[in-house]
Write a protein that holds these residues in place. Sequence first.
Motif, PDB file in Angstrom:
ATOM      1  N   ALA A 114       0.828  -1.205   0.000  1.00 28.06           N
ATOM      2  CA  ALA A 114       0.000   0.000   0.000  1.00 28.06           C
ATOM      3  C   ALA A 114       0.862   1.255   0.000  1.00 28.06           C
ATOM      4  O   ALA A 114       0.534   2.251  -0.666  1.00 28.06           O
ATOM      5  CB  ALA A 114      -0.932  -0.004   1.212  1.00 28.06           C
ATOM      6  N   MET A 115       1.962   1.221   0.726  1.00 29.54           N
ATOM      7  CA  MET A 115       2.861   2.382   0.751  1.00 29.54           C
ATOM      8  C   MET A 115       3.516   2.601  -0.607  1.00 29.54           C
ATOM      9  O   MET A 115       3.662   3.744  -1.067  1.00 29.54           O
ATOM     10  CB  MET A 115       3.906   2.211   1.844  1.00 29.54           C
ATOM     11  N   ARG A 116       3.935   1.516  -1.260  1.00 25.69           N
ATOM     12  CA  ARG A 116       4.500   1.671  -2.604  1.00 25.69           C
ATOM     13  C   ARG A 116       3.484   2.310  -3.544  1.00 25.69           C
ATOM     14  O   ARG A 116       3.826   3.168  -4.361  1.00 25.69           O
ATOM     15  CB  ARG A 116       4.942   0.309  -3.151  1.00 25.69           C
ATOM     16  N   ALA A 117       2.226   1.895  -3.415  1.00 28.69           N
ATOM     17  CA  ALA A 117       1.177   2.444  -4.270  1.00 28.69           C
ATOM     18  C   ALA A 117       0.951   3.925  -3.982  1.00 28.69           C
ATOM     19  O   ALA A 117       0.757   4.725  -4.910  1.00 28.69           O
ATOM     20  CB  ALA A 117      -0.122   1.660  -4.075  1.00 28.69           C
ATOM     21  N   GLU A 118       0.985   4.306  -2.714  1.00 31.88           N
ATOM     22  CA  GLU A 118       0.815   5.714  -2.357  1.00 31.88           C
ATOM     23  C   GLU A 118       1.974   6.547  -2.893  1.00 31.88           C
ATOM     24  O   GLU A 118       1.779   7.650  -3.410  1.00 31.88           O
ATOM     25  CB  GLU A 118       0.714   5.873  -0.836  1.00 31.88           C
ATOM     26  N   VAL A 119       3.189   6.037  -2.750  1.00 35.59           N
ATOM     27  CA  VAL A 119       4.359   6.751  -3.271  1.00 35.59           C
ATOM     28  C   VAL A 119       4.255   6.890  -4.783  1.00 35.59           C
ATOM     29  O   VAL A 119       4.505   7.965  -5.351  1.00 35.59           O
ATOM     30  CB  VAL A 119       5.662   6.031  -2.875  1.00 35.59           C
ATOM     31  N   ALA A 120       3.859   5.807  -5.459  1.00 35.35           N
ATOM     32  CA  ALA A 120       3.741   5.841  -6.920  1.00 35.35           C
ATOM     33  C   ALA A 120       2.667   6.828  -7.361  1.00 35.35           C
ATOM     34  O   ALA A 120       2.814   7.501  -8.388  1.00 35.35           O
ATOM     35  CB  ALA A 120       3.429   4.439  -7.444  1.00 35.35           C
ATOM     36  N   ARG A 121       1.600   6.910  -6.607  1.00 36.60           N
ATOM     37  CA  ARG A 121       0.534   7.868  -6.931  1.00 36.60           C
ATOM     38  C   ARG A 121       1.027   9.306  -6.803  1.00 36.60           C
ATOM     39  O   ARG A 121       0.665  10.178  -7.600  1.00 36.60           O
ATOM     40  CB  ARG A 121      -0.661   7.623  -5.994  1.00 36.60           C
ATOM     41  N   LEU A 122       1.877   9.538  -5.804  1.00 40.80           N
ATOM     42  CA  LEU A 122       2.378  10.883  -5.552  1.00 40.80           C
ATOM     43  C   LEU A 122       3.547  11.229  -6.469  1.00 40.80           C
ATOM     44  O   LEU A 122       3.624  12.336  -7.025  1.00 40.80           O
ATOM     45  CB  LEU A 122       2.820  10.993  -4.086  1.00 40.80           C
ATOM     46  N   SER A 123       4.472  10.274  -6.635  1.00 39.46           N
ATOM     47  CA  SER A 123       5.696  10.537  -7.400  1.00 39.46           C
ATOM     48  C   SER A 123       6.240   9.221  -7.942  1.00 39.46           C
ATOM     49  O   SER A 123       7.080   8.583  -7.298  1.00 39.46           O
ATOM     50  CB  SER A 123       6.742  11.220  -6.518  1.00 39.46           C
ATOM     51  N   PRO A 124       5.781   8.785  -9.120  1.00 33.80           N
ATOM     52  CA  PRO A 124       6.178   7.475  -9.658  1.00 33.80           C
ATOM     53  C   PRO A 124       7.689   7.278  -9.748  1.00 33.80           C
ATOM     54  O   PRO A 124       8.180   6.157  -9.549  1.00 33.80           O
ATOM     55  CB  PRO A 124       5.536   7.457 -11.054  1.00 33.80           C
ATOM     56  N   ASP A 173       9.910   8.078  -7.725  1.00 36.07           N
ATOM     57  CA  ASP A 173      10.568   7.969  -6.419  1.00 36.07           C
ATOM     58  C   ASP A 173      10.346   6.622  -5.744  1.00 36.07           C
ATOM     59  O   ASP A 173      10.772   6.436  -4.596  1.00 36.07           O
ATOM     60  CB  ASP A 173      10.072   9.080  -5.487  1.00 36.07           C
ATOM     61  N   VAL A 174       9.680   5.678  -6.408  1.00 33.28           N
ATOM     62  CA  VAL A 174       9.372   4.400  -5.752  1.00 33.28           C
ATOM     63  C   VAL A 174      10.653   3.667  -5.352  1.00 33.28           C
ATOM     64  O   VAL A 174      10.789   3.195  -4.215  1.00 33.28           O
ATOM     65  CB  VAL A 174       8.495   3.512  -6.649  1.00 33.28           C
ATOM     66  N   GLU A 175      11.625   3.566  -6.261  1.00 35.31           N
ATOM     67  CA  GLU A 175      12.872   2.867  -5.930  1.00 35.31           C
ATOM     68  C   GLU A 175      13.628   3.586  -4.826  1.00 35.31           C
ATOM     69  O   GLU A 175      14.185   2.955  -3.923  1.00 35.31           O
ATOM     70  CB  GLU A 175      13.736   2.731  -7.183  1.00 35.31           C
ATOM     71  N   GLY A 176      13.663   4.906  -4.892  1.00 32.20           N
ATOM     72  CA  GLY A 176      14.334   5.662  -3.836  1.00 32.20           C
ATOM     73  C   GLY A 176      13.659   5.487  -2.494  1.00 32.20           C
ATOM     74  O   GLY A 176      14.321   5.388  -1.457  1.00 32.20           O
ATOM     75  N   VAL A 201      17.799  14.127   9.415  1.00 30.86           N
ATOM     76  CA  VAL A 201      16.724  13.285   8.913  1.00 30.86           C
ATOM     77  C   VAL A 201      16.298  13.746   7.515  1.00 30.86           C
ATOM     78  O   VAL A 201      16.182  12.945   6.581  1.00 30.86           O
ATOM     79  CB  VAL A 201      15.523  13.296   9.881  1.00 30.86           C
ATOM     80  N   TYR A 202      16.086  15.045   7.369  1.00 32.80           N
ATOM     81  CA  TYR A 202      15.666  15.547   6.061  1.00 32.80           C
ATOM     82  C   TYR A 202      16.758  15.301   5.017  1.00 32.80           C
ATOM     83  O   TYR A 202      16.459  14.920   3.878  1.00 32.80           O
ATOM     84  CB  TYR A 202      15.334  17.034   6.123  1.00 32.80           C
ATOM     85  N   GLY A 203      18.005  15.500   5.393  1.00 28.04           N
ATOM     86  CA  GLY A 203      19.100  15.278   4.458  1.00 28.04           C
ATOM     87  C   GLY A 203      19.162  13.842   3.992  1.00 28.04           C
ATOM     88  O   GLY A 203      19.432  13.570   2.806  1.00 28.04           O
ATOM     89  N   LEU A 204      18.912  12.890   4.893  1.00 28.27           N
ATOM     90  CA  LEU A 204      18.921  11.475   4.514  1.00 28.27           C
ATOM     91  C   LEU A 204      17.758  11.164   3.582  1.00 28.27           C
ATOM     92  O   LEU A 204      17.919  10.478   2.571  1.00 28.27           O
ATOM     93  CB  LEU A 204      18.850  10.595   5.761  1.00 28.27           C
ATOM     94  N   VAL A 205      16.581  11.672   3.913  1.00 27.93           N
ATOM     95  CA  VAL A 205      15.411  11.455   3.064  1.00 27.93           C
ATOM     96  C   VAL A 205      15.650  12.041   1.672  1.00 27.93           C
ATOM     97  O   VAL A 205      15.356  11.406   0.648  1.00 27.93           O
ATOM     98  CB  VAL A 205      14.152  12.077   3.709  1.00 27.93           C
ATOM     99  N   ALA A 206      16.211  13.251   1.626  1.00 29.33           N
ATOM    100  CA  ALA A 206      16.419  13.935   0.351  1.00 29.33           C
ATOM    101  C   ALA A 206      17.421  13.209  -0.538  1.00 29.33           C
ATOM    102  O   ALA A 206      17.405  13.376  -1.763  1.00 29.33           O
ATOM    103  CB  ALA A 206      16.878  15.369   0.602  1.00 29.33           C
ATOM    104  N   ARG A 207      18.296  12.403   0.051  1.00 26.32           N
ATOM    105  CA  ARG A 207      19.228  11.612  -0.748  1.00 26.32           C
ATOM    106  C   ARG A 207      18.510  10.520  -1.519  1.00 26.32           C
ATOM    107  O   ARG A 207      19.039   9.998  -2.511  1.00 26.32           O
ATOM    108  CB  ARG A 207      20.280  10.944   0.152  1.00 26.32           C
ATOM    109  N   HIS A 208      17.325  10.137  -1.065  1.00 24.08           N
ATOM    110  CA  HIS A 208      16.646   8.989  -1.653  1.00 24.08           C
ATOM    111  C   HIS A 208      15.433   9.351  -2.500  1.00 24.08           C
ATOM    112  O   HIS A 208      15.096   8.613  -3.429  1.00 24.08           O
ATOM    113  CB  HIS A 208      16.230   8.008  -0.548  1.00 24.08           C
ATOM    114  N   VAL A 209      14.730  10.422  -2.159  1.00 25.94           N
ATOM    115  CA  VAL A 209      13.545  10.804  -2.946  1.00 25.94           C
ATOM    116  C   VAL A 209      13.639  12.273  -3.339  1.00 25.94           C
ATOM    117  O   VAL A 209      14.246  13.081  -2.633  1.00 25.94           O
ATOM    118  CB  VAL A 209      12.230  10.548  -2.164  1.00 25.94           C
ATOM    119  N   LYS A 210      13.006  12.614  -4.456  1.00 29.82           N
ATOM    120  CA  LYS A 210      13.127  13.962  -5.003  1.00 29.82           C
ATOM    121  C   LYS A 210      11.874  14.813  -4.827  1.00 29.82           C
ATOM    122  O   LYS A 210      11.967  16.037  -4.740  1.00 29.82           O
ATOM    123  CB  LYS A 210      13.472  13.870  -6.495  1.00 29.82           C
TER     124      LYS A 210
END
Length: 532
Positions: free
Chosen positions: A144-154, A156-159, A205-214
């Motif tokens: 469900a989380m992958r689907a939510e991420v894909a809906r928001l930003s396809p 960024d799913v791998e990140g 925390v934000y810096g780590l997140v930003a390394r993985h999703v855009k």
Amino acid sequence: MQNTSASSAQGEGRPGARPEDVAGAAPGRGPRAAGARRGRPRAVVIGSGFGGLAAAVRLGVRGYEVTVVEKLDAPGGRAYVHRQDGFTFDAGPTVITAPFLLEELWQLCGRRMADDIDLRPVTPFYRIRFHDGATFDYTGDAAAMRAEVARLSPGDVEGYERFVRKSEAIFRVGFEELAHVPFGSWIDMARIVPDMVRLESYRTVYGLVARHVKDDRLRQVLSFHPLLVGGNPFSTTSIYSLIAFLERNWGVHFPMGGTGALVKGLVSLVEGLGGAVRCGAEVRRVAVERGRARGVELASGERIEADVVVSNADSAWTYRHLVPPEARRRWTDRRIERQRYSMSLFVWYFGVRRRYPDVAHHTILLGPRYKALLDDIFQRHVLADDFSLYLHRPTATDPALAPPGCDAFYVLSPVPNLQSGTDWPATQERYRRAISALLEATLLPGLEGALATSRLLTPQDFQDRLLSFRGAAFGPEPVLTQSAFFRPHNASEDVEHLYLVGAGTHPGAGLPGVLSSARVLDRVVPDASAFR
């Protein structure tokens, strides 16, 4: 909001000792038998928050005669319960993640938590509403989380998947290995430096997140968790990214009857071990003789003798106001005042004469600004005109917390601590009305006309009622230089036989943090036999 879920009987990822492994709890001898021994050493616990009550249980199991002293007229501390006009409001913690930490306390007493507490899973964990009205349901379901991420930003799913794996790696070390371990010397800290470097704890925390999703919205969704423990995502060490996996691992829960039911259950454990919880008993000072804690003196003038003293009061308040200056070599007034402190909270508790069935149990309403608002709160110490909010609707899970046909809520706004200089008595109603207008325009149409009851908690109340230094709701801000060894130690550096539990010591704020701070006592408080 504070965080703890799944059964310790399941054992997955569960750190720590079995009841029979706890110091002083001999195999084959239950806590009631231990408590029946005469001439037990005495322990006094200052404050009846979750950390203090958990400490009282653990000390009682180990053979201490425990007295908990509480300033307020009922137990709970920041988990106090307000009841008015037929509504029940939990004052503080509402997010329960990692219930094995609670279940373990019942097991230590030879009891089952399920016999006393009806804990229900909550899903979604949070419904996040962006300023433009779009939503994101944050759950523990991987698909469900992958689907939510894909809906928001396809894209960024791998990140996102890489971030989850990183969160798990941090969790395995930061929570499973270190949360219940004392950091009493620099050697303890030096030992974990390689792990901290490997896990990129030097990042925020934000810096780590930003390394993985855009995607900016997804970055907000994955980085807000430090706010649950008083931290700014842009300055809090990425160690706190473990919360994301902690929630996935054990889920988010809520006890029927509210978190006050947990407080009541813990008090029953303390009393079942022969301990006592005394309310309306404010501590004036810790009695220190020749560098050792000997008990406490109450505001009434009464002195309670003790072999060990455990403070669940705010750590800065404990040292600044309860420990005599001449007994403090390290935690001097100057050092206390130079620490960085967490933000505070503005909380509006309200009941309405109607139901809002489409509103989730936990909703986060993100405002038009993210970093700029957090800069106002943490860096500039100014009260902004805009806000981000956490809306708690406990009647989504337990309708009995309000009269029939009604809903109970609280809405929480992170605000600067008292360093802002805000005159809260003069400001609070204007601020409440601004929040009410936003809620009425978004999730709660007709709110003002449906109000049945209302009460407020401001940063001034955190200082005056809850004795939080500078009105900071979570103690020292959880930046890297104020974590682990650099936080006030669980075993006081200044006073022998004085110990600290709660948000202001290691490992930090949040329900898992304060319960883990009580587990640390098993390592640092002498066995009861040492005093016989």
